[in-house]
Write a protein that holds these residues in place. Structure first.
Motif, PDB file in Angstrom:
ATOM      1  N   SER A  53       0.853  -1.190   0.000  1.00 31.41           N
ATOM      2  CA  SER A  53       0.000   0.000   0.000  1.00 31.41           C
ATOM      3  C   SER A  53       0.887   1.238   0.000  1.00 31.41           C
ATOM      4  O   SER A  53       2.101   1.148   0.282  1.00 31.41           O
ATOM      5  CB  SER A  53      -0.892   0.023   1.251  1.00 31.41           C
ATOM      6  N   GLY A  54       0.270   2.384  -0.273  1.00 30.68           N
ATOM      7  CA  GLY A  54       1.009   3.640  -0.155  1.00 30.68           C
ATOM      8  C   GLY A  54       1.434   3.863   1.281  1.00 30.68           C
ATOM      9  O   GLY A  54       2.519   4.384   1.548  1.00 30.68           O
ATOM     10  N   PHE A  55       0.578   3.472   2.196  1.00 27.67           N
ATOM     11  CA  PHE A  55       0.900   3.623   3.617  1.00 27.67           C
ATOM     12  C   PHE A  55       2.185   2.859   3.947  1.00 27.67           C
ATOM     13  O   PHE A  55       3.108   3.389   4.568  1.00 27.67           O
ATOM     14  CB  PHE A  55      -0.266   3.105   4.471  1.00 27.67           C
ATOM     15  N   HIS A 114       0.934  13.374   5.297  1.00 26.75           N
ATOM     16  CA  HIS A 114       0.021  12.254   5.551  1.00 26.75           C
ATOM     17  C   HIS A 114       0.442  11.421   6.762  1.00 26.75           C
ATOM     18  O   HIS A 114       1.631  11.330   7.088  1.00 26.75           O
ATOM     19  CB  HIS A 114      -0.015  11.361   4.300  1.00 26.75           C
ATOM     20  N   SER A 124       0.827   8.357   7.129  1.00 25.63           N
ATOM     21  CA  SER A 124       1.809   7.290   6.873  1.00 25.63           C
ATOM     22  C   SER A 124       3.236   7.837   6.913  1.00 25.63           C
ATOM     23  O   SER A 124       4.175   7.123   7.283  1.00 25.63           O
ATOM     24  CB  SER A 124       1.539   6.634   5.520  1.00 25.63           C
ATOM     25  N   ASP A 145       4.191  15.878   1.215  1.00 22.92           N
ATOM     26  CA  ASP A 145       3.207  15.360   0.261  1.00 22.92           C
ATOM     27  C   ASP A 145       3.358  16.170  -1.028  1.00 22.92           C
ATOM     28  O   ASP A 145       3.667  17.365  -0.961  1.00 22.92           O
ATOM     29  CB  ASP A 145       1.776  15.598   0.775  1.00 22.92           C
ATOM     30  N   SER A 203      -3.651  15.750   0.920  1.00 18.15           N
ATOM     31  CA  SER A 203      -4.860  14.959   0.727  1.00 18.15           C
ATOM     32  C   SER A 203      -6.123  15.600   1.272  1.00 18.15           C
ATOM     33  O   SER A 203      -7.218  15.272   0.833  1.00 18.15           O
ATOM     34  CB  SER A 203      -4.681  13.570   1.350  1.00 18.15           C
ATOM     35  N   ASP A 223       5.792  12.493  -1.453  1.00 20.82           N
ATOM     36  CA  ASP A 223       4.735  11.475  -1.522  1.00 20.82           C
ATOM     37  C   ASP A 223       3.705  11.931  -2.551  1.00 20.82           C
ATOM     38  O   ASP A 223       2.893  12.821  -2.281  1.00 20.82           O
ATOM     39  CB  ASP A 223       4.094  11.320  -0.138  1.00 20.82           C
ATOM     40  N   ALA A 238       1.097  10.430  -3.725  1.00 23.57           N
ATOM     41  CA  ALA A 238      -0.114   9.594  -3.716  1.00 23.57           C
ATOM     42  C   ALA A 238      -1.239  10.227  -4.539  1.00 23.57           C
ATOM     43  O   ALA A 238      -1.896   9.552  -5.327  1.00 23.57           O
ATOM     44  CB  ALA A 238      -0.575   9.361  -2.282  1.00 23.57           C
ATOM     45  N   HIS A 239      -1.456  11.540  -4.340  1.00 18.93           N
ATOM     46  CA  HIS A 239      -2.572  12.196  -5.032  1.00 18.93           C
ATOM     47  C   HIS A 239      -2.117  12.939  -6.283  1.00 18.93           C
ATOM     48  O   HIS A 239      -2.903  13.672  -6.879  1.00 18.93           O
ATOM     49  CB  HIS A 239      -3.280  13.161  -4.083  1.00 18.93           C
ATOM     50  N   THR A 272       1.082   5.989  -5.117  1.00 19.80           N
ATOM     51  CA  THR A 272       0.203   4.855  -4.819  1.00 19.80           C
ATOM     52  C   THR A 272      -0.340   4.264  -6.102  1.00 19.80           C
ATOM     53  O   THR A 272      -0.438   4.918  -7.136  1.00 19.80           O
ATOM     54  CB  THR A 272      -1.041   5.190  -3.953  1.00 19.80           C
ATOM     55  N   SER A 288      -3.295   2.817  -5.536  1.00 16.05           N
ATOM     56  CA  SER A 288      -4.641   2.661  -4.978  1.00 16.05           C
ATOM     57  C   SER A 288      -5.580   3.788  -5.375  1.00 16.05           C
ATOM     58  O   SER A 288      -6.779   3.712  -5.113  1.00 16.05           O
ATOM     59  CB  SER A 288      -4.582   2.635  -3.449  1.00 16.05           C
ATOM     60  N   LYS A 289      -5.049   4.842  -5.963  1.00 11.16           N
ATOM     61  CA  LYS A 289      -5.904   6.006  -6.233  1.00 11.16           C
ATOM     62  C   LYS A 289      -6.118   6.120  -7.741  1.00 11.16           C
ATOM     63  O   LYS A 289      -6.924   5.380  -8.291  1.00 11.16           O
ATOM     64  CB  LYS A 289      -5.290   7.238  -5.571  1.00 11.16           C
ATOM     65  N   GLY A 313      -1.873  -0.567  -3.730  1.00 11.86           N
ATOM     66  CA  GLY A 313      -0.425  -0.670  -3.573  1.00 11.86           C
ATOM     67  C   GLY A 313       0.242   0.684  -3.490  1.00 11.86           C
ATOM     68  O   GLY A 313      -0.393   1.731  -3.664  1.00 11.86           O
TER      69      GLY A 313
END
Ligand SMILES: Cc1ncc(COP(=O)(O)O)c(C=O)c1O
Length: 394
Positions: free
Chosen positions: A110-112, A136, A138, A180, A184, A209, A211-212, A240, A242-243, A249
């Motif tokens: 996961s990203g976490f 975040h 994480s 980040d 988020s 990070d 992620a977004h 990530t 996952s998004k 992941g």
């Protein structure tokens, strides 16, 4: 002897949340994650997912998962370092590394796990972390696990970030500057060029990070480093799967040495089973789609600008949002949760966010538009928000 419940303190805490109106019940998703989804028996416009490009339901991802499951089975059977590294995992990592223009990549569950596992692996109690206040959870957990000294600067405040780094000049230990890429809860973008300058000036490792930002910013969704033209100047890029990628992941991109080091020391990599083959195969298909279907990103940004403008015209405070994450600032958590519940009754899912996810008094409704929402759906969402706000917020 009378028996007491040793977990009784949990019930007391839950009761206090019920009284405060901040107790959250999990909503049940009874369809695929899509612009209109079925939750708790009701069809609603879904502005609460991270499915930026609509890939969760893309036929090529679904086909890839089915094919991989038929060929390799349902699970990998082991952690990566024992016997759970499949050729699909390595193919995905090669694909991401080439996409991000870096030497190497490692995929986490996961990203976490990617954030927490990386920061805690590379730093020790002798080291220092300079971290944005809104990073975040994480990242925060990774920082705590590393037991390095943590120096938090106010959100996007470059003067304070520099003051923290300057105060550490000459102090022994490695320095990690971490942010980040897109925040988020605010939907604003990190001032990455200024951060990179600071990292270079003070000899810090730069970590972002994304992620977004993966699938959202940069050419074909390569993230903030590409968006700002900073290739080769950010040592650790997290993303990530996952998004926007639509599956599950997280990944870390950087030098071959960084990735080899993580193979040996990142605890989620060493002590937790690798992705099922279906996940790796769907992710591989998703990276092809990022390049083959650029219209998805174009639609995402068109919808973002359209919806943000509609909300502003309706008088909502959308904070500092610059991306598809568009908060509607409300103030008190209780009000945000009541607002969210009332929106749902009218056919719109938009999440209420309160403490501890955001600071006390900064509660909000968080909306996220996707490439696949139609203008009609977004108009309808604005109309519902305006109508419900008139009764709940006044
Ligand atoms: C900024 C940020 N980093 C990391 C994560 C964790 O990613 P994942 O859901 O893949 O664990 C999230 C969201 O969940 C996030 O918003």
């Amino acid at each position: 002897m009378s028996k007491t419940n040793p977990l009784g303190f949990l019930a007391d805490q839950l009761d206090s949340w019920r009284e405060a109106g901040t107790f959250q019940r999990l909503r049940k998703l009874q369809s695929a994650c899509a612009p209109v989804s079925r939750f708790d028996g009701r069809e609603v416009i879904n502005l609460a997912s991270n499915n930026y490009l609509g890939l969760t339901t893309h036929p090529k991802l679904i086909e890839a998962a089915i094919e991989a499951t038929r060929k390799y089975g349902a699970g990998s059977g082991a952690v990566r370092t024992i016997s759970g590294t499949m050729d699909l995992h390595l193919e995905l990592e090669r694909k991401i590394a080439a996409f991000k223009n870096v030497e190497a990549c490692v995929v986490f569950q996961s990203g976490f796990a990617a954030n927490a596992g990386t920061v805690s692996a590379i730093l020790t109690p002798e080291d220092h972390i300079i971290s944005d206040a809104l990073n975040h959870a994480s990242i925060i957990d990774g920082c705590r696990l590393s037991r390095a000294k943590i120096h938090v600067f106010p959100h996007r405040d470059m003067e304070m970030a520099e003051a923290k780094l300057a105060a550490l000049a000459g102090v022994p230990g490695h320095k990690l500057l971490i942010t980040d890429g897109v925040f988020s809860m605010e939907g604003d973008i990190a001032p990455l060029p200024a951060l990179v300058e600071l990292a270079e000036k003070y000899g810090a490792i730069m970590m972002v990070d994304d992620a977004h930002s993966s699938g959202v910013l940069g050419r074909a969704g390569r993230g903030t480093v590409d968006h700002f033209g900073l290739d080769g100047r950010v040592q650790i890029q997290v993303g990530t799967l996952s998004k926007a990628i639509g599956v599950l992941g997280g990944y870390v991109c950087g030098s071959r040495d960084l990735i080899d080091f993580l193979y040996h020391r990142a605890r989620p990599f060493l002590f937790s089973t690798s992705h099922p083959p279906s996940v790796a195969a769907s992710c591989i298909a998703a990276f092809d789609i990022l390049e083959q279907e650029p219209e998805r990103m174009r639609d995402l940004w068109k919808n973002t600008e359209y919806f943000r403008a509609s909300l502003k015209a309706a008088g909502f405070d959308t904070g500092a949002s610059e991306t598809p994450i568009i908060p509607i600032m409300v103030g008190q958590a209780k009000t945000a949760f009541a607002f969210s519940r009332a929106l749902f009754e009218e056919g719109l899912l938009a999440t209420g966010i309160g403490f501890p996810t955001v600071a006390e008094g900064k509660a909000r409704i968080r909306t996220i538009v996707t490439a696949t929402h139609t203008a009609e759906q977004l108009d309808q969402a604005t109309e519902i928000l305006e109508r419900v706000a008139r009764t709940v917020l006044h």
